[in-house]
Scaffold this active site. Structure first.
Site, short mmCIF file in Angstrom:
data_model
loop_
_atom_site.label_atom_id
_atom_site.label_comp_id
_atom_site.label_asym_id
_atom_site.label_seq_id
_atom_site.Cartn_x
_atom_site.Cartn_y
_atom_site.Cartn_z
N VAL A 469 0.84 -1.21 0.00
CA VAL A 469 0.00 0.00 0.00
C VAL A 469 0.87 1.25 0.00
O VAL A 469 0.60 2.22 -0.73
CB VAL A 469 -0.94 -0.01 1.22
CG1 VAL A 469 -1.62 1.35 1.39
CG2 VAL A 469 -2.01 -1.10 1.08
N ILE A 471 4.12 1.58 -0.99
CA ILE A 471 4.85 1.71 -2.25
C ILE A 471 3.89 2.12 -3.37
O ILE A 471 4.23 2.93 -4.24
CB ILE A 471 5.55 0.38 -2.61
CG1 ILE A 471 6.66 0.11 -1.59
CG2 ILE A 471 6.13 0.42 -4.01
CD1 ILE A 471 7.30 -1.26 -1.73
N TRP A 472 2.68 1.56 -3.33
CA TRP A 472 1.70 1.88 -4.37
C TRP A 472 1.30 3.35 -4.33
O TRP A 472 1.12 3.98 -5.38
CB TRP A 472 0.46 1.00 -4.18
CG TRP A 472 -0.62 1.23 -5.17
CD1 TRP A 472 -0.70 0.73 -6.44
CD2 TRP A 472 -1.79 2.05 -5.00
NE1 TRP A 472 -1.86 1.18 -7.06
CE2 TRP A 472 -2.54 1.98 -6.20
CE3 TRP A 472 -2.28 2.81 -3.94
CZ2 TRP A 472 -3.74 2.67 -6.37
CZ3 TRP A 472 -3.48 3.49 -4.11
CH2 TRP A 472 -4.20 3.41 -5.31
N HIS A 473 1.19 3.91 -3.12
CA HIS A 473 0.83 5.33 -3.02
C HIS A 473 1.95 6.22 -3.55
O HIS A 473 1.70 7.15 -4.30
CB HIS A 473 0.55 5.70 -1.55
CG HIS A 473 -0.86 5.42 -1.13
ND1 HIS A 473 -1.26 4.22 -0.61
CD2 HIS A 473 -1.98 6.19 -1.17
CE1 HIS A 473 -2.55 4.26 -0.33
NE2 HIS A 473 -3.02 5.44 -0.68
N ASP A 474 3.17 5.94 -3.14
CA ASP A 474 4.30 6.74 -3.60
C ASP A 474 5.58 6.06 -3.12
O ASP A 474 5.63 5.53 -2.01
CB ASP A 474 4.24 8.18 -3.05
CG ASP A 474 5.08 9.14 -3.86
OD1 ASP A 474 5.74 8.68 -4.81
OD2 ASP A 474 5.08 10.34 -3.56
#
Length: 586
Positions: A469, A471-474
Protein backbone atom coordinates in the site's frame (compact mmCIF):
# COMPACT_ATOMS: atom_id res chain seq x y z
CA UNK A 1 -38.84 15.15 2.37
CA UNK A 2 -39.41 13.80 5.90
CA UNK A 3 -36.96 12.46 8.48
CA UNK A 4 -37.62 8.93 7.25
CA UNK A 5 -36.69 9.91 3.68
CA UNK A 6 -33.53 11.66 4.89
CA UNK A 7 -32.61 8.61 6.97
CA UNK A 8 -33.13 6.37 3.95
CA UNK A 9 -31.04 8.66 1.74
CA UNK A 10 -28.14 8.62 4.22
CA UNK A 11 -28.39 4.90 5.00
CA UNK A 12 -25.74 2.33 4.16
CA UNK A 13 -28.32 0.47 2.06
CA UNK A 14 -28.69 3.47 -0.25
CA UNK A 15 -24.92 3.98 -0.34
CA UNK A 16 -24.13 0.50 -1.64
CA UNK A 17 -26.63 -2.25 -2.40
CA UNK A 18 -24.03 -4.82 -1.33
CA UNK A 19 -24.79 -3.79 2.26
CA UNK A 20 -28.53 -4.35 1.91
CA UNK A 21 -29.57 -7.81 3.14
CA UNK A 22 -32.89 -7.46 1.31
CA UNK A 23 -35.09 -10.45 2.07
CA UNK A 24 -32.18 -12.78 2.84
CA UNK A 25 -33.42 -14.18 6.18
CA UNK A 26 -30.17 -16.05 6.91
CA UNK A 27 -28.05 -12.97 6.33
CA UNK A 28 -30.33 -10.82 8.50
CA UNK A 29 -30.34 -13.41 11.27
CA UNK A 30 -26.56 -13.76 11.18
CA UNK A 31 -26.04 -9.98 11.32
CA UNK A 32 -28.62 -9.35 14.07
CA UNK A 33 -27.48 -12.26 16.24
CA UNK A 34 -26.24 -10.86 19.55
CA UNK A 35 -27.34 -7.28 18.82
CA UNK A 36 -28.24 -5.36 21.98
CA UNK A 37 -31.44 -3.51 22.75
CA UNK A 38 -31.59 0.12 21.66
CA UNK A 39 -30.02 2.64 24.05
CA UNK A 40 -30.82 5.78 22.05
CA UNK A 41 -33.52 6.99 24.46
CA UNK A 42 -31.75 6.12 27.72
CA UNK A 43 -30.50 8.70 30.24
CA UNK A 44 -26.92 7.67 29.49
CA UNK A 45 -27.25 8.64 25.84
CA UNK A 46 -29.08 11.87 26.61
CA UNK A 47 -25.96 12.87 28.54
CA UNK A 48 -23.89 11.93 25.50
CA UNK A 49 -26.06 14.14 23.28
CA UNK A 50 -25.32 17.05 25.63
CA UNK A 51 -21.57 16.42 25.31
CA UNK A 52 -21.93 16.41 21.52
CA UNK A 53 -23.88 19.68 21.62
CA UNK A 54 -21.00 21.30 23.54
CA UNK A 55 -17.95 19.64 21.97
CA UNK A 56 -18.72 19.93 18.25
CA UNK A 57 -19.28 23.73 18.23
CA UNK A 58 -16.10 24.18 20.28
CA UNK A 59 -14.17 22.10 17.74
CA UNK A 60 -15.48 24.22 14.87
CA UNK A 61 -14.73 27.41 16.73
CA UNK A 62 -11.16 26.29 17.46
CA UNK A 63 -10.28 25.42 13.87
CA UNK A 64 -12.00 28.48 12.39
CA UNK A 65 -10.23 30.84 14.81
CA UNK A 66 -6.87 29.27 13.97
CA UNK A 67 -7.33 29.34 10.19
CA UNK A 68 -9.46 32.36 9.28
CA UNK A 69 -8.52 35.96 8.47
CA UNK A 70 -8.47 36.97 12.16
CA UNK A 71 -5.63 34.56 12.98
CA UNK A 72 -2.24 36.22 13.70
CA UNK A 73 -0.72 33.73 11.25
CA UNK A 74 -3.09 34.70 8.42
CA UNK A 75 -0.50 36.74 6.44
CA UNK A 76 1.65 33.61 6.18
CA UNK A 77 -0.95 31.40 4.51
CA UNK A 78 -3.08 34.05 2.73
CA UNK A 79 -1.03 33.83 -0.52
CA UNK A 80 -2.25 30.24 -0.96
CA UNK A 81 -5.92 31.28 -0.94
CA UNK A 82 -7.98 32.00 -4.07
CA UNK A 83 -11.08 34.06 -4.72
CA UNK A 84 -14.19 32.07 -3.78
CA UNK A 85 -17.88 32.27 -4.60
CA UNK A 86 -19.58 32.01 -1.18
CA UNK A 87 -20.39 35.45 0.27
CA UNK A 88 -17.23 36.94 -1.19
CA UNK A 89 -14.95 34.75 0.92
CA UNK A 90 -11.66 33.34 -0.26
CA UNK A 91 -11.34 29.60 -0.84
CA UNK A 92 -8.51 27.28 0.15
CA UNK A 93 -7.82 25.65 -3.22
CA UNK A 94 -4.18 24.98 -2.37
CA UNK A 95 -4.34 21.18 -2.49
CA UNK A 96 -3.08 20.38 -5.99
CA UNK A 97 -4.82 16.98 -6.16
CA UNK A 98 -8.29 18.34 -5.39
CA UNK A 99 -7.65 21.57 -7.33
CA UNK A 100 -7.15 19.49 -10.49
CA UNK A 101 -10.49 17.76 -9.93
CA UNK A 102 -12.35 20.92 -8.84
CA UNK A 103 -11.16 22.96 -11.81
CA UNK A 104 -12.03 20.20 -14.27
CA UNK A 105 -15.39 19.21 -12.76
CA UNK A 106 -17.42 20.88 -15.58
CA UNK A 107 -15.30 19.03 -18.17
CA UNK A 108 -15.74 15.73 -16.34
CA UNK A 109 -19.50 16.27 -16.10
CA UNK A 110 -19.67 16.84 -19.84
CA UNK A 111 -17.61 13.70 -20.44
CA UNK A 112 -19.97 11.65 -18.25
CA UNK A 113 -22.99 12.78 -20.26
CA UNK A 114 -21.19 12.29 -23.58
CA UNK A 115 -19.98 8.78 -22.74
CA UNK A 116 -23.23 7.43 -21.29
CA UNK A 117 -25.37 9.01 -24.02
CA UNK A 118 -23.12 7.89 -26.87
CA UNK A 119 -22.89 4.34 -25.50
CA UNK A 120 -26.69 3.95 -25.36
CA UNK A 121 -27.01 5.17 -28.95
CA UNK A 122 -24.19 2.96 -30.28
CA UNK A 123 -25.44 -0.19 -28.52
CA UNK A 124 -28.97 0.39 -29.78
CA UNK A 125 -27.96 1.14 -33.38
CA UNK A 126 -25.03 -1.24 -33.91
CA UNK A 127 -26.13 -4.00 -31.50
CA UNK A 128 -22.53 -4.55 -30.46
CA UNK A 129 -21.35 -5.91 -27.13
CA UNK A 130 -20.76 -3.51 -24.25
CA UNK A 131 -17.13 -4.62 -23.97
CA UNK A 132 -16.57 -3.72 -27.63
CA UNK A 133 -17.72 -0.15 -27.03
CA UNK A 134 -15.65 0.01 -23.83
CA UNK A 135 -12.58 -1.10 -25.80
CA UNK A 136 -12.89 1.50 -28.55
CA UNK A 137 -13.90 4.40 -26.31
CA UNK A 138 -11.35 3.38 -23.67
CA UNK A 139 -8.41 3.40 -26.08
CA UNK A 140 -9.53 6.77 -27.45
CA UNK A 141 -9.80 8.17 -23.91
CA UNK A 142 -6.39 6.74 -22.96
CA UNK A 143 -4.71 8.74 -25.73
CA UNK A 144 -6.83 11.82 -25.06
CA UNK A 145 -5.92 11.72 -21.39
CA UNK A 146 -2.19 10.98 -21.72
CA UNK A 147 -1.31 11.83 -25.33
CA UNK A 148 1.93 10.25 -26.47
CA UNK A 149 2.54 9.09 -22.90
CA UNK A 150 -0.21 6.54 -23.59
CA UNK A 151 2.51 4.57 -25.41
CA UNK A 152 4.36 4.25 -22.09
CA UNK A 153 1.21 2.86 -20.48
CA UNK A 154 0.67 0.55 -23.44
CA UNK A 155 4.15 -0.95 -23.04
CA UNK A 156 3.34 -1.85 -19.43
CA UNK A 157 0.00 -3.33 -20.49
CA UNK A 158 1.61 -5.50 -23.18
CA UNK A 159 4.39 -6.79 -20.93
CA UNK A 160 1.93 -7.68 -18.19
CA UNK A 161 -0.34 -9.53 -20.66
CA UNK A 162 2.60 -11.37 -22.23
CA UNK A 163 3.79 -12.54 -18.80
CA UNK A 164 0.40 -14.10 -18.00
CA UNK A 165 -0.08 -15.74 -21.39
CA UNK A 166 3.51 -16.88 -21.99
CA UNK A 167 4.04 -18.45 -18.57
CA UNK A 168 0.50 -19.70 -18.01
CA UNK A 169 1.68 -23.34 -18.00
CA UNK A 170 3.82 -22.46 -14.99
CA UNK A 171 1.31 -20.47 -12.90
CA UNK A 172 3.58 -19.96 -9.89
CA UNK A 173 6.29 -18.48 -12.07
CA UNK A 174 3.71 -16.36 -13.90
CA UNK A 175 2.32 -15.04 -10.60
CA UNK A 176 5.84 -14.29 -9.32
CA UNK A 177 6.82 -12.46 -12.52
CA UNK A 178 3.50 -10.57 -12.55
CA UNK A 179 4.10 -9.16 -9.08
CA UNK A 180 7.79 -8.49 -9.67
CA UNK A 181 7.09 -6.58 -12.86
CA UNK A 182 4.00 -4.87 -11.42
CA UNK A 183 5.84 -3.48 -8.41
CA UNK A 184 8.94 -2.89 -10.49
CA UNK A 185 6.94 -0.78 -12.96
CA UNK A 186 6.23 1.67 -10.12
CA UNK A 187 9.98 2.15 -9.62
CA UNK A 188 10.53 2.39 -13.37
CA UNK A 189 7.89 5.12 -13.66
CA UNK A 190 9.33 6.96 -10.68
CA UNK A 191 12.76 7.17 -12.33
CA UNK A 192 11.94 7.26 -16.04
CA UNK A 193 8.45 8.76 -16.37
CA UNK A 194 9.81 11.56 -18.58
CA UNK A 195 12.57 9.57 -20.27
CA UNK A 196 12.81 10.94 -23.83
CA UNK A 197 11.47 8.74 -26.62
CA UNK A 198 14.38 9.88 -28.76
CA UNK A 199 16.85 8.27 -26.38
CA UNK A 200 15.18 4.90 -27.00
CA UNK A 201 15.03 5.13 -30.78
CA UNK A 202 16.09 8.31 -32.59
CA UNK A 203 13.20 8.07 -35.03
CA UNK A 204 10.78 8.55 -32.10
CA UNK A 205 12.27 11.92 -31.16
CA UNK A 206 9.28 13.93 -32.57
CA UNK A 207 7.09 12.30 -29.90
CA UNK A 208 8.95 14.22 -27.18
CA UNK A 209 7.42 17.48 -28.39
CA UNK A 210 3.99 16.04 -29.20
CA UNK A 211 0.66 16.30 -27.38
CA UNK A 212 1.05 15.11 -23.76
CA UNK A 213 -2.66 14.75 -23.13
CA UNK A 214 -5.13 16.38 -20.78
CA UNK A 215 -3.41 14.62 -17.84
CA UNK A 216 0.33 14.98 -18.37
CA UNK A 217 1.26 13.16 -15.14
CA UNK A 218 0.34 9.76 -16.54
CA UNK A 219 2.40 7.94 -13.90
CA UNK A 220 0.15 9.12 -11.06
CA UNK A 221 -2.94 7.52 -12.58
CA UNK A 222 -0.98 4.47 -13.75
CA UNK A 223 -1.13 3.18 -10.16
CA UNK A 224 -4.85 2.43 -10.58
CA UNK A 225 -4.15 0.87 -13.97
CA UNK A 226 -1.64 -1.42 -12.27
CA UNK A 227 -4.33 -2.80 -9.94
CA UNK A 228 -6.44 -3.76 -12.94
CA UNK A 229 -3.43 -5.30 -14.69
CA UNK A 230 -2.69 -7.46 -11.68
CA UNK A 231 -6.38 -8.37 -11.30
CA UNK A 232 -6.58 -9.66 -14.88
CA UNK A 233 -3.44 -11.77 -14.53
CA UNK A 234 -4.49 -13.26 -11.20
CA UNK A 235 -8.03 -14.05 -12.39
CA UNK A 236 -6.76 -15.55 -15.64
CA UNK A 237 -4.09 -17.70 -13.97
CA UNK A 238 -6.60 -18.92 -11.40
CA UNK A 239 -9.00 -19.92 -14.20
CA UNK A 240 -6.17 -21.55 -16.20
CA UNK A 241 -5.18 -23.62 -13.17
CA UNK A 242 -8.79 -24.73 -12.73
CA UNK A 243 -9.13 -25.65 -16.40
CA UNK A 244 -5.87 -27.56 -16.74
CA UNK A 245 -5.67 -29.30 -13.36
CA UNK A 246 -9.32 -29.70 -12.46
CA UNK A 247 -8.68 -28.19 -9.04
CA UNK A 248 -11.50 -25.99 -7.84
CA UNK A 249 -10.99 -22.32 -7.21
CA UNK A 250 -12.15 -20.64 -4.02
CA UNK A 251 -15.49 -19.94 -5.65
CA UNK A 252 -18.58 -20.45 -3.48
CA UNK A 253 -20.23 -21.88 -6.63
CA UNK A 254 -17.49 -23.99 -8.29
CA UNK A 255 -17.93 -25.60 -11.66
CA UNK A 256 -19.08 -29.24 -11.27
CA UNK A 257 -16.62 -31.91 -12.52
CA UNK A 258 -19.04 -32.84 -15.28
CA UNK A 259 -18.93 -29.24 -16.53
CA UNK A 260 -15.15 -28.80 -16.54
CA UNK A 261 -14.40 -25.78 -18.76
CA UNK A 262 -12.76 -26.41 -22.10
CA UNK A 263 -9.78 -24.63 -23.59
CA UNK A 264 -11.68 -24.00 -26.81
CA UNK A 265 -15.22 -22.72 -26.87
CA UNK A 266 -17.84 -24.89 -28.49
CA UNK A 267 -21.61 -24.92 -28.64
CA UNK A 268 -21.70 -27.37 -25.73
CA UNK A 269 -19.20 -25.46 -23.63
CA UNK A 270 -21.34 -22.42 -22.93
CA UNK A 271 -21.74 -21.85 -19.20
CA UNK A 272 -24.49 -19.92 -17.50
CA UNK A 273 -23.43 -17.21 -15.10
CA UNK A 274 -26.77 -16.95 -13.35
CA UNK A 275 -27.98 -18.79 -10.27
CA UNK A 276 -31.50 -20.12 -9.84
CA UNK A 277 -33.36 -19.23 -6.66
CA UNK A 278 -35.58 -21.69 -4.81
CA UNK A 279 -38.73 -20.03 -6.11
CA UNK A 280 -37.61 -20.60 -9.68
CA UNK A 281 -36.78 -16.98 -10.48
CA UNK A 282 -33.40 -15.99 -11.84
CA UNK A 283 -31.06 -13.90 -9.75
CA UNK A 284 -27.62 -12.59 -10.59
CA UNK A 285 -24.62 -13.74 -8.62
CA UNK A 286 -23.75 -11.97 -5.39
CA UNK A 287 -20.49 -10.01 -5.16
CA UNK A 288 -18.38 -12.80 -3.69
CA UNK A 289 -19.54 -15.25 -6.34
CA UNK A 290 -18.84 -12.70 -9.09
CA UNK A 291 -15.18 -12.62 -8.06
CA UNK A 292 -14.96 -16.24 -9.20
CA UNK A 293 -17.64 -16.14 -11.93
CA UNK A 294 -17.27 -19.18 -14.23
CA UNK A 295 -16.25 -17.35 -17.38
CA UNK A 296 -14.94 -19.43 -20.25
CA UNK A 297 -11.15 -19.45 -20.49
CA UNK A 298 -11.34 -17.73 -23.90
CA UNK A 299 -13.11 -14.79 -22.28
CA UNK A 300 -9.71 -13.86 -20.85
CA UNK A 301 -8.80 -12.38 -24.21
CA UNK A 302 -6.67 -9.41 -25.18
CA UNK A 303 -9.71 -7.39 -26.27
CA UNK A 304 -11.48 -7.98 -22.94
CA UNK A 305 -8.22 -7.18 -21.15
CA UNK A 306 -7.87 -3.78 -22.84
CA UNK A 307 -11.59 -3.02 -22.47
CA UNK A 308 -11.32 -3.70 -18.73
CA UNK A 309 -8.07 -1.79 -18.24
CA UNK A 310 -9.31 1.28 -20.12
CA UNK A 311 -12.94 1.23 -18.90
CA UNK A 312 -13.45 4.99 -18.95
CA UNK A 313 -15.70 5.66 -15.91
CA UNK A 314 -13.23 3.95 -13.57
CA UNK A 315 -9.99 4.56 -15.48
CA UNK A 316 -8.73 7.67 -13.72
CA UNK A 317 -9.04 6.67 -10.06
CA UNK A 318 -11.44 3.75 -9.60
CA UNK A 319 -13.24 2.47 -7.58
CA UNK A 320 -11.50 -0.82 -8.29
CA UNK A 321 -13.52 -3.69 -9.70
CA UNK A 322 -11.97 -7.08 -10.48
CA UNK A 323 -11.77 -8.38 -14.03
CA UNK A 324 -14.17 -11.25 -13.30
CA UNK A 325 -16.73 -8.88 -11.79
CA UNK A 326 -16.41 -6.36 -14.64
CA UNK A 327 -16.89 -9.01 -17.30
CA UNK A 328 -19.85 -10.52 -15.47
CA UNK A 329 -21.59 -7.16 -15.07
CA UNK A 330 -20.93 -6.37 -18.74
CA UNK A 331 -23.10 -9.38 -19.53
CA UNK A 332 -25.69 -9.10 -16.74
CA UNK A 333 -27.29 -5.95 -15.31
CA UNK A 334 -27.48 -6.05 -11.51
CA UNK A 335 -30.73 -5.18 -9.68
CA UNK A 336 -28.89 -2.24 -8.05
CA UNK A 337 -28.84 -0.49 -11.43
CA UNK A 338 -32.16 1.35 -11.15
CA UNK A 339 -33.29 4.96 -11.47
CA UNK A 340 -34.20 5.45 -7.79
CA UNK A 341 -30.87 4.18 -6.52
CA UNK A 342 -28.86 6.20 -9.03
CA UNK A 343 -30.80 9.41 -8.31
CA UNK A 344 -30.32 8.94 -4.56
CA UNK A 345 -26.61 8.39 -5.04
CA UNK A 346 -26.36 11.47 -7.26
CA UNK A 347 -28.05 13.57 -4.57
CA UNK A 348 -25.59 12.33 -1.94
CA UNK A 349 -22.74 13.23 -4.29
CA UNK A 350 -24.08 16.79 -4.70
CA UNK A 351 -24.36 17.18 -0.90
CA UNK A 352 -20.74 16.07 -0.50
CA UNK A 353 -19.53 18.60 -3.09
CA UNK A 354 -21.41 21.45 -1.37
CA UNK A 355 -20.07 20.37 2.02
CA UNK A 356 -16.51 20.48 0.68
CA UNK A 357 -17.09 23.94 -0.77
CA UNK A 358 -18.34 25.29 2.57
CA UNK A 359 -15.37 23.76 4.42
CA UNK A 360 -12.83 25.18 1.95
CA UNK A 361 -14.41 28.64 2.17
CA UNK A 362 -14.45 28.83 5.97
CA UNK A 363 -11.64 26.54 7.20
CA UNK A 364 -8.23 27.13 5.63
CA UNK A 365 -6.58 24.11 7.27
CA UNK A 366 -4.73 22.92 4.15
CA UNK A 367 -3.05 26.28 3.59
CA UNK A 368 -2.07 26.44 7.27
CA UNK A 369 -0.52 22.97 7.10
CA UNK A 370 1.40 23.76 3.91
CA UNK A 371 2.93 26.88 5.44
CA UNK A 372 3.19 25.40 8.99
CA UNK A 373 1.52 28.58 10.21
CA UNK A 374 0.50 27.41 13.68
CA UNK A 375 2.89 29.37 15.88
CA UNK A 376 1.14 30.50 19.03
CA UNK A 377 -1.85 28.19 18.53
CA UNK A 378 -3.04 26.09 21.44
CA UNK A 379 -2.76 22.26 21.36
CA UNK A 380 -6.54 22.19 20.90
CA UNK A 381 -6.31 24.42 17.82
CA UNK A 382 -3.39 22.47 16.31
CA UNK A 383 -5.17 19.17 16.84
CA UNK A 384 -8.27 20.58 15.14
CA UNK A 385 -6.16 21.81 12.20
CA UNK A 386 -4.88 18.25 11.86
CA UNK A 387 -8.35 16.71 12.30
CA UNK A 388 -9.98 18.92 9.69
CA UNK A 389 -7.06 18.27 7.38
CA UNK A 390 -7.95 14.60 7.63
CA UNK A 391 -11.59 15.45 6.95
CA UNK A 392 -10.58 17.40 3.85
CA UNK A 393 -8.38 14.52 2.68
CA UNK A 394 -11.35 12.20 3.18
CA UNK A 395 -13.65 14.50 1.20
CA UNK A 396 -11.15 15.17 -1.58
CA UNK A 397 -10.88 11.42 -2.18
CA UNK A 398 -14.55 10.64 -1.59
CA UNK A 399 -15.87 13.20 -4.09
CA UNK A 400 -13.92 12.02 -7.19
CA UNK A 401 -14.54 8.38 -6.28
CA UNK A 402 -18.26 8.99 -5.96
CA UNK A 403 -18.38 10.87 -9.25
CA UNK A 404 -16.65 8.00 -11.04
CA UNK A 405 -18.84 5.41 -9.31
CA UNK A 406 -21.92 7.45 -10.22
CA UNK A 407 -20.66 7.49 -13.82
CA UNK A 408 -20.26 3.69 -13.76
CA UNK A 409 -23.72 3.22 -12.24
CA UNK A 410 -25.23 5.34 -15.02
CA UNK A 411 -23.33 3.11 -17.46
CA UNK A 412 -24.73 -0.11 -15.94
CA UNK A 413 -21.70 -1.21 -13.87
CA UNK A 414 -21.91 -1.27 -10.07
CA UNK A 415 -18.41 -1.08 -8.51
CA UNK A 416 -17.94 -1.15 -4.72
CA UNK A 417 -18.39 2.08 -2.74
CA UNK A 418 -14.99 3.35 -1.60
CA UNK A 419 -15.94 5.33 1.53
CA UNK A 420 -18.36 3.43 3.77
CA UNK A 421 -17.91 5.56 6.90
CA UNK A 422 -17.20 9.18 7.66
CA UNK A 423 -13.57 9.55 8.66
CA UNK A 424 -14.74 10.74 12.11
CA UNK A 425 -16.87 7.63 12.59
CA UNK A 426 -14.00 5.20 13.23
CA UNK A 427 -12.54 3.72 16.39
CA UNK A 428 -10.98 0.49 15.11
CA UNK A 429 -7.79 0.43 13.05
CA UNK A 430 -8.92 -2.73 11.30
CA UNK A 431 -12.38 -1.27 10.70
CA UNK A 432 -10.92 2.00 9.47
CA UNK A 433 -9.02 0.28 6.67
CA UNK A 434 -12.08 -1.70 5.67
CA UNK A 435 -14.11 1.50 5.31
CA UNK A 436 -11.43 3.78 3.81
CA UNK A 437 -10.91 3.06 0.09
CA UNK A 438 -13.04 -0.04 0.50
CA UNK A 439 -12.68 -1.32 -3.07
CA UNK A 440 -8.88 -1.15 -2.70
CA UNK A 441 -9.16 -3.00 0.61
CA UNK A 442 -11.21 -5.73 -1.11
CA UNK A 443 -8.63 -5.91 -3.88
CA UNK A 444 -5.80 -6.24 -1.36
CA UNK A 445 -7.65 -8.94 0.58
CA UNK A 446 -8.39 -10.92 -2.59
CA UNK A 447 -4.96 -10.76 -4.22
CA UNK A 448 -2.48 -10.29 -1.32
CA UNK A 449 -3.94 -10.97 2.14
CA UNK A 450 -5.71 -14.30 1.45
CA UNK A 451 -3.04 -15.78 -0.90
CA UNK A 452 -0.36 -15.09 1.73
CA UNK A 453 -2.29 -16.87 4.48
CA UNK A 454 -4.79 -14.32 5.76
CA UNK A 455 -5.52 -14.44 9.47
CA UNK A 456 -3.32 -17.51 9.94
CA UNK A 457 -0.28 -15.22 9.87
CA UNK A 458 -1.91 -11.83 10.37
CA UNK A 459 1.24 -9.88 11.31
CA UNK A 460 3.30 -11.03 8.31
CA UNK A 461 0.42 -10.63 5.87
CA UNK A 462 -0.36 -7.18 7.28
CA UNK A 463 3.29 -6.18 6.82
CA UNK A 464 3.14 -7.33 3.20
CA UNK A 465 -0.18 -5.56 2.64
CA UNK A 466 0.82 -2.19 4.09
CA UNK A 467 4.26 -2.30 2.48
CA UNK A 468 2.54 -2.69 -0.90
CA UNK A 469 0.00 0.00 0.00
CA UNK A 470 2.81 2.42 0.90
CA UNK A 471 4.85 1.71 -2.25
CA UNK A 472 1.70 1.88 -4.37
CA UNK A 473 0.83 5.33 -3.02
CA UNK A 474 4.30 6.74 -3.60
CA UNK A 475 7.88 5.48 -3.59
CA UNK A 476 8.98 7.40 -0.55
CA UNK A 477 10.62 6.22 2.67
CA UNK A 478 8.22 8.31 4.77
CA UNK A 479 5.21 6.42 3.43
CA UNK A 480 6.93 3.05 3.84
CA UNK A 481 7.60 3.91 7.48
CA UNK A 482 3.97 4.99 7.73
CA UNK A 483 2.87 1.57 6.45
CA UNK A 484 4.98 -0.25 9.05
CA UNK A 485 3.71 2.13 11.73
CA UNK A 486 0.14 1.17 10.85
CA UNK A 487 1.04 -2.51 11.42
CA UNK A 488 2.44 -1.63 14.86
CA UNK A 489 -0.80 0.21 15.61
CA UNK A 490 -2.76 -2.91 14.61
CA UNK A 491 -0.99 -5.19 17.09
CA UNK A 492 -2.56 -3.93 20.37
CA UNK A 493 -6.05 -4.16 18.88
CA UNK A 494 -5.48 -7.70 17.58
CA UNK A 495 -4.11 -8.91 20.92
CA UNK A 496 -6.85 -7.13 22.90
CA UNK A 497 -9.58 -8.71 20.77
CA UNK A 498 -8.23 -12.20 21.46
CA UNK A 499 -7.62 -11.63 25.16
CA UNK A 500 -10.97 -9.98 26.01
CA UNK A 501 -13.17 -12.06 23.69
CA UNK A 502 -14.37 -14.18 26.64
CA UNK A 503 -15.82 -11.10 28.43
CA UNK A 504 -18.14 -9.82 25.68
CA UNK A 505 -21.30 -10.50 27.70
CA UNK A 506 -20.14 -8.58 30.78
CA UNK A 507 -21.95 -5.24 31.40
CA UNK A 508 -18.64 -3.36 31.68
CA UNK A 509 -17.25 -4.73 28.44
CA UNK A 510 -18.42 -1.89 26.18
CA UNK A 511 -16.90 0.71 28.51
CA UNK A 512 -13.59 -1.15 28.45
CA UNK A 513 -13.88 -1.23 24.65
CA UNK A 514 -14.22 2.55 24.67
CA UNK A 515 -10.95 2.87 26.58
CA UNK A 516 -9.22 0.78 23.93
CA UNK A 517 -11.03 2.65 21.18
CA UNK A 518 -9.84 6.03 22.50
CA UNK A 519 -6.26 4.70 22.47
CA UNK A 520 -6.81 3.45 18.91
CA UNK A 521 -8.13 6.83 17.76
CA UNK A 522 -5.10 8.62 19.15
CA UNK A 523 -2.68 6.23 17.45
CA UNK A 524 -4.53 6.43 14.13
CA UNK A 525 -4.67 10.22 14.37
CA UNK A 526 -0.96 10.55 15.09
CA UNK A 527 0.01 8.07 12.34
CA UNK A 528 -2.12 9.83 9.72
CA UNK A 529 -1.20 13.33 10.86
CA UNK A 530 2.45 12.33 10.53
CA UNK A 531 1.96 10.68 7.14
CA UNK A 532 -0.45 13.04 5.38
CA UNK A 533 -1.11 16.29 7.28
CA UNK A 534 1.32 17.85 9.72
CA UNK A 535 4.48 15.94 8.86
CA UNK A 536 7.28 15.33 11.35
CA UNK A 537 7.66 18.93 12.58
CA UNK A 538 3.95 19.53 13.06
CA UNK A 539 3.35 16.21 14.79
CA UNK A 540 6.25 16.74 17.21
CA UNK A 541 5.03 20.29 17.88
CA UNK A 542 1.55 18.96 18.66
CA UNK A 543 2.77 16.14 20.93
CA UNK A 544 5.02 18.50 22.89
CA UNK A 545 2.17 20.98 23.23
CA UNK A 546 -0.13 18.28 24.61
CA UNK A 547 2.19 16.67 27.13
CA UNK A 548 4.52 19.51 28.13
CA UNK A 549 2.06 22.34 28.77
CA UNK A 550 -0.75 22.75 31.28
CA UNK A 551 -3.15 23.79 28.51
CA UNK A 552 -2.21 20.65 26.61
CA UNK A 553 -2.80 18.34 29.56
CA UNK A 554 -6.17 19.97 30.21
CA UNK A 555 -7.07 19.52 26.53
CA UNK A 556 -5.98 15.87 26.68
CA UNK A 557 -8.31 15.15 29.60
CA UNK A 558 -11.37 16.75 28.00
CA UNK A 559 -10.52 15.27 24.59
CA UNK A 560 -10.42 11.77 26.08
CA UNK A 561 -13.83 12.32 27.70
CA UNK A 562 -15.28 13.51 24.38
CA UNK A 563 -13.72 10.59 22.51
CA UNK A 564 -15.09 8.15 25.10
CA UNK A 565 -18.58 9.53 24.51
CA UNK A 566 -18.07 9.45 20.75
CA UNK A 567 -17.05 5.80 20.76
CA UNK A 568 -20.15 4.84 22.76
CA UNK A 569 -22.31 6.49 20.12
CA UNK A 570 -20.36 4.69 17.38
CA UNK A 571 -20.91 1.35 19.13
CA UNK A 572 -24.65 1.99 19.38
CA UNK A 573 -24.90 3.06 15.75
CA UNK A 574 -23.37 -0.25 14.66
CA UNK A 575 -25.67 -2.16 17.01
CA UNK A 576 -28.59 -0.35 15.40
CA UNK A 577 -27.36 -1.47 11.98
CA UNK A 578 -27.11 -5.06 13.20
CA UNK A 579 -30.70 -4.90 14.42
CA UNK A 580 -31.62 -4.09 10.80
CA UNK A 581 -29.58 -7.02 9.49
CA UNK A 582 -26.51 -5.02 8.42
CA UNK A 583 -23.03 -5.88 9.69
CA UNK A 584 -20.39 -3.90 7.84
CA UNK A 585 -17.55 -5.04 10.17
CA UNK A 586 -16.10 -1.54 10.26
Amino acid sequence: MGWKDIGSLLSLKMLDSRLDPGSDAKRIQKASMGATKSRWNTLEFKIYYTVFAIAVPLMLRAVISATNEHSPNFPRFEPLLSQGWIWGRKVDNSDSQYRFFRNNLPLLTGLVLLHTGLKKVVLRVLHCQRTQFDLVFGVFFLFAAHGVNAFRVTVHLLINYIIAKSFRKKPRLAIFLTWVYGIGSLFINNSYRQYPFGNVVSVLEPLDSSFKGLIERWDVFYNFTLLRMLSFNMDFLEKWREVTTGKKSMSPTPTPPSMKPELKRSASSATTLETICENGTKNVLQERARLYAPHHIQDYSFSHYIAYITYTPLFIAGPIITFNDYLYQSQHTLPSINRKGIMGYALRFAICVLTMEVVLHYIYAVAVSKTKAWQGDTPFQISMIGLFNLNIIWLKLLIPWRLFRLWALMDGIDPPENMLRCVNNNYSTLGFWRAWHSSYNKWVVRYIYIPLGGSKSRILTSLAVFSFVAIWHDIELRLLLWGWLIVLVLLPEVFAQKFFAAYQKRPWFRFLCSVGAVFNIWTMMIANLFGFCLGYDGTVYLVKGIFLTWAGIKFLVFANIALFVGTQVMFEQREGEKRKGINVKC
